[in-house]
Design a protein around this motif. Sequence first.
Motif, mmCIF file in Angstrom:
data_model
loop_
_atom_site.group_PDB
_atom_site.id
_atom_site.type_symbol
_atom_site.label_atom_id
_atom_site.label_comp_id
_atom_site.label_asym_id
_atom_site.label_seq_id
_atom_site.Cartn_x
_atom_site.Cartn_y
_atom_site.Cartn_z
ATOM 1 N N TYR A 30 44.376 41.545 22.241
ATOM 2 C CA TYR A 30 45.250 40.609 23.218
ATOM 3 C C TYR A 30 44.089 39.842 23.834
ATOM 4 C CZ TYR A 30 48.932 43.821 23.525
ATOM 5 O OH TYR A 30 50.723 43.818 22.808
ATOM 6 N N ALA A 31 44.149 38.487 24.137
ATOM 7 C CA ALA A 31 43.134 37.333 25.089
ATOM 8 C C ALA A 31 43.821 37.041 26.052
ATOM 9 C CB ALA A 31 42.496 36.112 23.932
ATOM 10 N N VAL A 32 44.119 37.731 27.320
ATOM 11 C CA VAL A 32 44.943 37.596 28.451
ATOM 12 C C VAL A 32 43.801 37.729 29.452
ATOM 13 C CG1 VAL A 32 46.603 38.358 29.884
ATOM 14 C CG2 VAL A 32 46.659 38.865 27.186
ATOM 15 N N ASN A 33 43.474 36.670 30.176
ATOM 16 C CA ASN A 33 43.148 36.498 32.017
ATOM 17 C C ASN A 33 44.141 36.969 33.221
ATOM 18 O OD1 ASN A 33 40.621 36.311 30.286
ATOM 19 N ND2 ASN A 33 40.382 34.205 30.284
ATOM 20 N N LEU A 34 43.583 38.463 34.019
ATOM 21 C CA LEU A 34 44.682 38.215 34.986
ATOM 22 C C LEU A 34 44.069 38.620 36.612
ATOM 23 C CD1 LEU A 34 45.480 42.002 33.183
ATOM 24 C CD2 LEU A 34 47.310 39.342 32.663
ATOM 25 N N LEU A 35 44.611 38.007 37.109
ATOM 26 C CA LEU A 35 44.633 38.677 38.523
ATOM 27 C C LEU A 35 45.319 39.052 39.046
ATOM 28 C CD1 LEU A 35 43.852 35.253 39.688
ATOM 29 C CD2 LEU A 35 42.104 36.616 39.758
ATOM 30 N N VAL A 36 45.286 40.430 39.691
ATOM 31 C CA VAL A 36 46.256 41.100 40.141
ATOM 32 C C VAL A 36 45.897 41.628 41.419
ATOM 33 C CG1 VAL A 36 46.667 43.551 39.763
ATOM 34 C CG2 VAL A 36 46.107 42.421 37.899
ATOM 35 N N GLY A 37 47.048 41.411 42.246
ATOM 36 C CA GLY A 37 47.349 41.376 43.539
ATOM 37 C C GLY A 37 47.919 42.405 44.459
ATOM 38 N N GLY A 38 47.781 42.827 44.918
ATOM 39 C CA GLY A 38 48.642 44.139 45.531
ATOM 40 C C GLY A 38 48.080 44.687 47.179
ATOM 41 N N PHE A 39 49.506 45.265 47.407
ATOM 42 C CA PHE A 39 49.467 45.589 48.996
ATOM 43 C C PHE A 39 49.388 47.839 48.551
ATOM 44 C CE2 PHE A 39 50.700 46.237 53.048
ATOM 45 C CZ PHE A 39 49.205 46.032 54.165
ATOM 46 N N ASP A 40 47.850 47.734 49.532
ATOM 47 C CA ASP A 40 48.178 49.075 49.259
ATOM 48 C C ASP A 40 49.180 49.860 50.665
ATOM 49 O OD1 ASP A 40 47.683 52.010 49.426
ATOM 50 O OD2 ASP A 40 45.696 51.543 48.172
ATOM 51 N N THR A 41 50.186 50.542 50.381
ATOM 52 C CA THR A 41 50.832 50.406 51.581
ATOM 53 C C THR A 41 50.423 52.190 52.263
ATOM 54 O OG1 THR A 41 52.532 51.940 49.605
ATOM 55 C CG2 THR A 41 52.742 49.199 50.391
ATOM 56 N N THR A 42 49.780 52.817 51.792
ATOM 57 C CA THR A 42 48.983 54.175 52.427
ATOM 58 C C THR A 42 48.184 53.497 52.574
ATOM 59 O OG1 THR A 42 47.832 54.427 49.571
ATOM 60 C CG2 THR A 42 49.905 55.425 49.867
ATOM 61 N N THR A 43 47.218 53.347 52.807
ATOM 62 C CA THR A 43 46.258 52.604 53.288
ATOM 63 C C THR A 43 46.621 50.944 53.628
ATOM 64 O OG1 THR A 43 45.203 51.121 51.606
ATOM 65 C CG2 THR A 43 44.730 53.763 52.493
ATOM 66 N N GLN A 44 47.314 50.804 53.780
ATOM 67 C CA GLN A 44 47.555 49.175 55.040
ATOM 68 C C GLN A 44 47.196 48.260 54.300
ATOM 69 O OE1 GLN A 44 50.909 48.439 55.906
ATOM 70 N NE2 GLN A 44 51.354 50.425 55.240
ATOM 71 N N GLU A 45 46.018 48.428 53.396
ATOM 72 C CA GLU A 45 45.245 47.096 52.915
ATOM 73 C C GLU A 45 45.814 46.485 51.517
ATOM 74 O OE1 GLU A 45 41.180 49.665 52.151
ATOM 75 O OE2 GLU A 45 40.891 49.545 53.841
#
Lengths: 194, 205
Positions: A98-113
Amino acid sequence: MEVSFALTGKDYVIVAADTTAARSIVKMKTDQDKIKILSPHLLMAYSGEPGDTLQFAEYVERNIRLYQIRNLYALSPSAAASWIRRSLAESLRSRNSYAVNLLVGGFDTTTQEPHLYWIDYLGTMTEIPFGAHGYGSYFALSLLDRYHDPDASLEEGLATLKRCIDEVSKRLVVSPDRYKVKVVDKDGVREVEL
Amino acid sequence: MEYNGGSVVAMVGKDCVAIACDLRLGNQALGVSSNFPKIFPITDRIYLGMSGLATDLETLRERFRFRVNMYTIKEEREIEPQTFAHLVSSTLYEHRFGPYFIEPVIAGLSKTPSGDLKPFIAAADLIGCLNFAKDFVVSGTASAKIYGLAEALWEPDLEPEDLFETISQTLMNAVDRDAFSGWGCLVHVLTKDKVITRTLKSRMD
């Protein structure tokens, strides 16, 4: 020419991607959503080889969902990003990768970060405060070096994003004119209008 | 090996070893991250540094973690630096004709039959050819420059703090002359009773 940006701020991540689907020199579509919502607190902007992008993004989306159904809780952003990276790294050394570039953004609900991960088609992954893929990175990264503030409010973050988009519109020869912007914070994922 | 950039160096001191890396992750000439450590603890007494292709760095890190865990469970003891060096070597040679693009550097303190600890360093090429040096080992895009500085600055039997200064100056001044390395440094000094870890601020260009 595909462009995607992402930046973190105080307890949120903003992910933005252009909405053009182009083939050769022709714009086929100008309202394509290139940001997948993987879980209640996880976003992924994808770009790269057309076909591979959607195929891989859907593969990731379904697998993350499967984990949630089986375990009754969602994968944390770091765990999800590691799984996605591994999928790409294994794919790289297969017959057709796969020739795919990604930006993965998330909010960690356990550490609130908030967390943001930059992943390329080779399976290179790094956690970053802000990042970009495509030609936009050559313009936006230097701008973000100057203006990014990890403690900025959402309004300030969106203003910084606007700066990046404006710079790309001004300097890139074939710049996209429309972007989709999504935000993830403690309340989950939502789309915002610039 | 020049795709992502990055450099690692390890040095022997008096009853101590030091290992250091830069913090840059690039995509060719474009800098992507200024916080990308290339050194990982394997056990309390072994640190592994890797330079080369960043995707293989992460893949190998996962692989080594797995193999060291399996070793620890099967043998019911921690792995020795020499043994780990051969584990690294054979893991890389398994992929002789489609290699991982990584040049590893190992620094550790190995147990002698009498029970005290002896400094150990080793490096390998991308297919696992080991190099056990008595002074220092290098790898990465700034390796030629690190050799030059290490040759000039290193001397035998340095105490931990002096070794820290030597390895820091060696790495920092070498990466400043290399476009693909730099953006800060990370240094570990392993001594008998503790590990000193420091991040260095350096030129950001």
